[in-house]
Write a protein that holds these residues in place. Structure first.
Motif, PDB file in Angstrom:
ATOM      1  N   GLY A 171       0.797  -1.221   0.000  1.00 48.50           N
ATOM      2  CA  GLY A 171       0.000   0.000   0.000  1.00 48.50           C
ATOM      3  C   GLY A 171       0.830   1.272   0.000  1.00 48.50           C
ATOM      4  O   GLY A 171       0.278   2.376  -0.016  1.00 48.50           O
TER       5      GLY A 171
ATOM      6  N   SER B 269       3.531   0.002  -6.694  1.00 48.32           N
ATOM      7  CA  SER B 269       2.911  -0.418  -7.960  1.00 48.32           C
ATOM      8  C   SER B 269       2.324   0.763  -8.712  1.00 48.32           C
ATOM      9  O   SER B 269       2.448   0.854  -9.939  1.00 48.32           O
ATOM     10  CB  SER B 269       1.786  -1.427  -7.714  1.00 48.32           C
ATOM     11  OG  SER B 269       2.284  -2.564  -7.083  1.00 48.32           O
ATOM     12  N   THR B 270       1.678   1.648  -7.986  1.00 36.82           N
ATOM     13  CA  THR B 270       1.062   2.809  -8.640  1.00 36.82           C
ATOM     14  C   THR B 270       2.134   3.648  -9.334  1.00 36.82           C
ATOM     15  O   THR B 270       1.938   4.128 -10.454  1.00 36.82           O
ATOM     16  CB  THR B 270       0.280   3.650  -7.613  1.00 36.82           C
ATOM     17  OG1 THR B 270      -0.691   2.804  -6.986  1.00 36.82           O
ATOM     18  CG2 THR B 270      -0.431   4.813  -8.274  1.00 36.82           C
TER      19      THR B 270
END
Ligand code: ADP
Ligand code: ADP
Length: 219
Positions: free
Chosen positions: A37, A41-42
């Motif tokens: 989180g 990845s973003t």
């Protein structure tokens, strides 16, 4: 070379990536460390043009992904195994990818050989291919265009020890060849095994950016 300038991504009111500015250069493995989180990845998805920044820029060799003339020749990626069709053999998957980018078929055999999958190219990912072999197939796809920049998102997740060792060794080879390699993990142990430099991300923000040795000394 990857250049992030004030890179920011908000999903509604939640900020996934928060004003990230960093250059990631060639010839080394840059580790991208942070808990699940954190925004790893973003960030990678924005570099690959799969997510649009809310603000700032993510550049590959000085250009936004959309502006790259031959994307597969500039950047390759291993993301979650989403791009792979389980009903298709490895070879046919790579052929389709190659054809859509004007890459000759013979390059498919080359990249399968590079990742040690030549004899198993007819196997279908998810069916007869193990997760480790599926990851190798993903890396073969990322290498189709022989790109100088590679993004590997949690590449050792879920792999058995042999698979983990193979990924670590191969990642080192890619950096030694002079490529820019960005490798994410939520594990410090993975950084210690593979990274030369570590960028630490927490809640989308840059927390630390240092050579591995310094980071370890600092605790
Ligand atoms: P990491 O890769 O470090 O685990 P992610 O980039 O996957 O982190 O996620 C960063 C934050 O953005 C998380 O809070 C996640 O829930 C949120 N997020 C990621 N993708 C989306 C999406 N498509 N819509 C809403 N929130 C998202
Ligand atoms: P689509 O046709 O669905 O947009 P692509 O063929 O562009 O898919 O990419 C397939 C998958 O490969 C994407 O889902 C993404 O995870 C990954 N990917 C995107 N860009 C690259 C790249 N330059 N090199 C390797 N893999 C990529």
């Amino acid at each position: 070379m990857i250049t992030l300038r004030g890179l920011t991504k908000r999903f509604g009111t939640a900020t996934a990536v928060d004003d990230l500015t960093v250059d990631i250069g060639p010839g080394q493995v840059t580790g991208f460390l942070g808990p699940n989180g954190a925004g790893k990845s973003t960030t990678m998805r924005m570099v690959l043009g799969l997510d649009r920044p809310t603000a700032g820029q993510a550049l590959v060799n000085g250009r936004a992904y959309r502006a790259l003339r031959h994307p597969l020749h500039e950047v390759g990626a291993l993301l979650d195994a989403t791009g792979i069709h389980p009903t298709r053999s490895g070879r046919s998957h790579l052929r389709a990818m190659a054809r859509s980018s004007g890459i000759p078929d013979r390059r498919v055999a080359e990249v399968l050989d590079l990742v040690g999958l030549d004899g198993r190219a007819a196997d279908k990912p998810g069916r007869t291919l193990s997760l480790g072999m599926g990851q190798r197939l993903g890396i073969a796809g990322a290498l189709l265009g022989d790109p100088p920049v590679l993004l590997l998102d949690e590449p050792v997740n879920g792999l058995d020890p042999d698979g983990v060792r193979w990924i670590r060794r191969f990642t080192r080879t890619l950096a030694d060849e002079g490529r820019t390699v960005l490798l994410s993990s939520h594990l410090m142990s993975e950084m210690q095994q593979t990274a030369d430099r570590v960028i630490v991300l927490g809640r989308g923000r840059l927390i630390a950016d240092a050579p591995l040795a310094e980071l370890i000394t600092a605790g």
